[in-house]
Enzyme design. Structure first.
Site, PDB file in Angstrom:
ATOM      1  N   ASP A  71       0.832  -1.228   0.000  1.00 56.22           N
ATOM      2  CA  ASP A  71       0.000   0.000   0.000  1.00 56.22           C
ATOM      3  C   ASP A  71       0.857   1.265   0.000  1.00 56.22           C
ATOM      4  OD1 ASP A  71      -0.790   0.105   3.607  1.00 56.22           O
ATOM      5  OD2 ASP A  71       1.100   0.169   2.493  1.00 56.22           O
ATOM      6  N   HIS A  84      -1.346   1.185  10.908  1.00 57.16           N
ATOM      7  CA  HIS A  84      -2.043   2.314  10.279  1.00 57.16           C
ATOM      8  C   HIS A  84      -3.384   1.823   9.748  1.00 57.16           C
ATOM      9  CE1 HIS A  84       0.786   1.239   6.714  1.00 57.16           C
ATOM     10  NE2 HIS A  84      -0.379   0.661   6.471  1.00 57.16           N
ATOM     11  N   HIS A  97      -4.029  -2.159   9.146  1.00 60.00           N
ATOM     12  CA  HIS A  97      -2.813  -2.967   9.011  1.00 60.00           C
ATOM     13  C   HIS A  97      -1.995  -2.844  10.284  1.00 60.00           C
ATOM     14  CE1 HIS A  97      -3.053  -2.082   4.365  1.00 60.00           C
ATOM     15  NE2 HIS A  97      -4.022  -2.888   4.799  1.00 60.00           N
ATOM     16  N   GLU A 120      -6.833   2.332  15.801  1.00 57.89           N
ATOM     17  CA  GLU A 120      -6.862   2.228  14.333  1.00 57.89           C
ATOM     18  C   GLU A 120      -8.293   2.149  13.804  1.00 57.89           C
ATOM     19  OE1 GLU A 120      -2.969   2.787  14.403  1.00 57.89           O
ATOM     20  OE2 GLU A 120      -4.307   2.862  12.693  1.00 57.89           O
ATOM     21  N   HIS A 123      -9.738   5.349  13.089  1.00 56.70           N
ATOM     22  CA  HIS A 123      -9.434   5.849  11.728  1.00 56.70           C
ATOM     23  C   HIS A 123     -10.365   5.208  10.708  1.00 56.70           C
ATOM     24  CE1 HIS A 123      -5.973   7.955  13.138  1.00 56.70           C
ATOM     25  NE2 HIS A 123      -5.217   6.905  13.345  1.00 56.70           N
ATOM     26  N   HIS A 129      -6.227  12.140  13.984  1.00 51.36           N
ATOM     27  CA  HIS A 129      -5.638  12.157  15.332  1.00 51.36           C
ATOM     28  C   HIS A 129      -6.161  13.311  16.173  1.00 51.36           C
ATOM     29  CE1 HIS A 129      -2.211   9.425  13.832  1.00 51.36           C
ATOM     30  NE2 HIS A 129      -3.089   8.735  14.532  1.00 51.36           N
TER      31      HIS A 129
END
Lengths: 378, 82
Positions: A71, A84, A97, A120, A123, A129
């Site tokens: 990626d 991430h 991941h 994560e 996200h 953040h």
């Protein structure tokens, strides 16, 4: 808090996730439990719900990888970048991941998988953040987070609710859980006169009273019993346990549910568990046990199943001959079925429903009958 | 060639800081030459941006606190959207 540029978010409230592969650092069920618990953190403060897929494409694909993994955001070996994730959207978007050059753990040592997964997944749901060092979405891993008391900060809740709103049950106010808890209906009340327990065990001088997904913790240094989620100490353990007992000489608590049992030492679930209860010597007709207690003096462990009990010799690690025997024959006055057993002050306390029978093993008779929750200072 | 002036002692942390600011604070890679001097204004600005976001004292300098945080394990997602 902050969101990704353009504020991407899921346009549906039910999302699927798939654990594509596993880290060699943890048993699979520990990874499953950590991910499930991390999802629950966000589920409890939003209208979102999650279900797991075991094949094909899911909204949130969760995988472990090292260095370059396709990626254009290669991982960097041990330390530094831990994991991430991508904001909501099709394909790679929404995916998580984990850097498998990290040492993933269920505890505070190494890198706690639950904690990083919860971050994560923030996200994956659209949060970027936070500059608030108390927030889960703060970018730097906080090795001192008290896992037993993990909670979302108000900043985290405000952020995710700015995208999805509050959970349908709450009256629209922003919910900041004092600790990650399920809807009120699932919480046992310690002073409910009808309260019964699933299992009771000592642990290093404390007494743990298990009920549903929770346990109360009686210790010498605090009058008020603590109240915790089982999963906040042992993410891989199930709820609604059948039995639990401590073998002091091994500093280990054995925990039973159905035909399986686990061994825990403090916060750590021991490797190689769960095992099948029949490895202890139970006949195949036994599907589960109701209660258990281990006598540290005699080095014998007693297992209670319906109206009978077995005796296990801790020295030879085998079930003794001449068992099972009827409970009423050796513990007159104790009415089956037994939910849990506790030994204290030289007495045995048999818990059955909302009643607790204090049994004097010398006089071989029940000396008192209390409410089961008398230990919780109601 | 004209002497480039006194060759500055390369700060061993520069690589780490540059990587960090590129990964998480959108420092453009073409800024590489800029990095020869940590007191160049784009870099100082990025260091200040990072210090502000992470709750550090905003000095624009690579003080010990800042270097300590840069070495800590963290999430790989940038702190500023890009």
């Amino acid at each position: 808090f902050s969101t990704f540029p353009g504020t991407p978010k899921w346009t549906k409230t039910h999302l699927t996730y798939r654990i594509v592969n596993y880290t060699p650092d943890l048993p699979r069920d520990a990874v499953d439990a950590a991910i499930e618990k991390a999802l629950k953190v966000w589920e409890e403060v939003t209208p979102l719900t999650f279900s797991r897929k075991h094949e094909g494409e899911a909204d949130i694909m969760i995988s472990f990888a090292v260095k370059e993994h396709g990626d254009f955001y290669p991982f960097d070996g041990p330390g530094y970048s831990l994991a991430h994730a991508y904001p909501p959207g099709p394909g790679l978007y929404g995916d998580v991941h984990f850097d498998d050059d990290e040492k993933w753990t269920e505890s505070a040592s190494g890198t706690n998988l639950f904690l990083v997964a919860a971050h994560e997944l923030g996200h994956s749901l659209g949060l970027l953040h936070s500059a608030n060092p108390e927030a889960l979405m703060y970018p730097v891993y906080n090795t001192f987070t008290d896992l037993a008391r993990f909670r979302l900060s108000q900043d985290d809740v405000d952020g995710i609710q700015s995208l999805y709103g509050p959970p349908p049950t709450s009256p629209g106010t922003s919910v900041v859980p004092t600790e990650p808890i399920p809807p009120a209906s699932g919480i046992p009340a310690k002073c409910d006169p009808a309260l019964s327990f699933d299992a009771i065990s000592t642990l290093r001088g404390e007494i743990l009273f298990f009920k549903n997904r929770y346990f109360w913790r009686r210790s010498h240094w605090s009058r008020e019993p603590g109240f915790h989620l089982i999963s906040s100490f042992w993410p891989s353990l199930p709820s609604n346990l059948d039995a639990a007992y401590e073998v002091n000489s091994k500093d280990t608590v054995f925990i039973f549910k159905g035909n399986k049992f686990w061994a825990v030492r403090g916060n750590e679930v021991q490797a190689g568990y769960p095992k099948d209860i029949h490895t202890l010597g139970f006949p195949s007709t036994i599907r589960k046990i109701d209660a258990a207690i281990s006598d540290k003096e005699k080095k014998k462990t007693y297992f209670f199943v319906e109206d009978k009990y077995w005796r296990f010799d801790e020295s030879s690690q085998s079930m003794e001959r001449g068992f099972p025997r009827r409970i009423v024959d050796d513990f007159p006055g104790v009415e089956p079925k037994v939910d849990a057993v506790l030994e204290a002050f030289g007495f045995l306390y048999f818990f059955s429903g909302s009643s607790q029978f204090e049994f004097d093993p010398n006089a071989k008779r029940v000396t008192h009958i209390f409410k089961s929750n008398s230990w919780l200072l109601c | 060639y004209p002497l480039n002036g006194a060759v500055k002692e390369e700060d061993p942390n520069m690589e780490l800081v540059q990587q960090y600011l590129e990964n998480y604070y959108n420092l453009t890679k073409e800024g590489k030459s800029v990095f020869r001097r940590k007191d160049s204004s784009p870099v100082v600005k990025k260091i200040q941006e990072m210090q502000k976001f992470l709750g550090l004292e905003v000095t624009g300098k690579l003080d010990s606190n800042t270097l300590e945080v840069i070495r800590k394990p963290r999430c790989g997602v940038p702190d500023v959207g890009h």
